[in-house]
Design an enzyme around this catalytic site. Structure first.
Site, PDB file in Angstrom:
ATOM      1  CG  ASN A   1      -1.908  -1.367   1.141  1.00  0.00           C
ATOM      2  OD1 ASN A   1      -2.494  -1.141   0.066  1.00  0.00           O
ATOM      3  ND2 ASN A   1      -2.042  -1.142   2.205  1.00  0.00           N
ATOM      4  NE  ARG A   2      -0.004   5.712  -4.560  1.00  0.00           N
ATOM      5  CZ  ARG A   2       0.963   5.154  -5.982  1.00  0.00           C
ATOM      6  NH1 ARG A   2       2.506   5.664  -5.294  1.00  0.00           N
ATOM      7  NH2 ARG A   2       0.498   4.943  -7.211  1.00  0.00           N
TER       8      ARG A   2
END
Ligand code: C5P
Length: 218
Positions: free
Chosen positions: A30-31
């Site tokens: 995930n960012r």
């Protein structure tokens, strides 16, 4: 002690993304910069708490006085959180991958005549929900985060109920500069009230959250 109201209190913070291996060189992630979680760990430690920061891969240094446990996957994060119990509070800021590849290839997948591989995903454990349901060993205060782009309060209330935690701290990630940036604009949702805080730098937001946790633990 006015300056160190959390002295001797054990608190778990999760932060950063998780990285779920596909093969030895590729991950599903995930960012997440980890900045808000690290800032909260730092702010809690400044108030005297014994903080265990269970962190996915980030570029950040561990805040001073914080015990960092570095992990990669959601399953490792869950194990590290369990190992850090008992704790009086847990603050789940990590951006945990909802899924992981159900098969991890032992050697690097190659491009070739068979075309791109198909990945089958399986669900990861929900660390926040598990902590919230931990029975007698449950931290007294379990705090979750929610990143929403619309109907922030509505979605955050639903999340509070679904996860069984005590507070949800929601941020509106549609606000320019919030994702990966240095500011945050949050709303705190508890079972019986809602507060909206002015947009502020993440470390200031973290300081207010830590102070609020100190107040709640008494
Ligand atoms: O379900 P969602 O990811 O929107 O919920 C976000 C909150 O749940 C955050 O506090 C996050 O740290 C936590 N979470 C978790 N484990 C997961 C997924 C989310 O602890 N597998």
């Amino acid at each position: 002690d006015g300056g160190r109201p959390l002295a001797g209190r054990r608190i778990i913070v999760t932060a950063g993304p998780t990285a779920e291996p596909i093969d030895p060189v590729r991950v599903l992630t995930n960012r997440s910069s980890g900045r808000q979680g690290y800032a909260i760990a730092d702010a809690l430690a400044r108030l005297g708490a014994e903080v265990t920061l269970v962190s996915g891969p980030t570029a950040l240094d561990a805040p001073s006085g914080v015990r960092r446990v570095s992990v990669e996957t959601a399953q490792e994060m869950l194990e590290a959180v369990r190992a850090a119990l008992p704790a009086e509070a847990a603050v789940c800021v990590a951006a945990v991958s909802d899924w992981r590849p159900d098969e991890v290839f032992g050697i690097k997948l190659k491009k070739g005549k068979d075309g791109p591989p198909t990945l089958r995903l399986v669900e990861n454990p929900d660390i926040l929900a598990e902590l919230s349901a931990a029975g007698p060993g449950r931290p007294r205060l379990v705090v979750g985060f929610a990143a929403e782009t619309n109907d922030v309060e509505l979605h955050a209330r639903a999340k509070l109920a679904r996860k069984g935690c005590d507070w949800i701290i929601a941020n509106d990630v549609s606000e320019p500069g919030v994702m990966g940036g240095s500011d945050n604009a949050v709303m705190i949702i508890t079972r019986d009230h809602v507060e909206r805080w002015e947009r502020a730098p993440k470390d200031e937001v973290a300081g207010r959250i830590a102070a609020r946790i100190a107040e709640a633990l008494g």
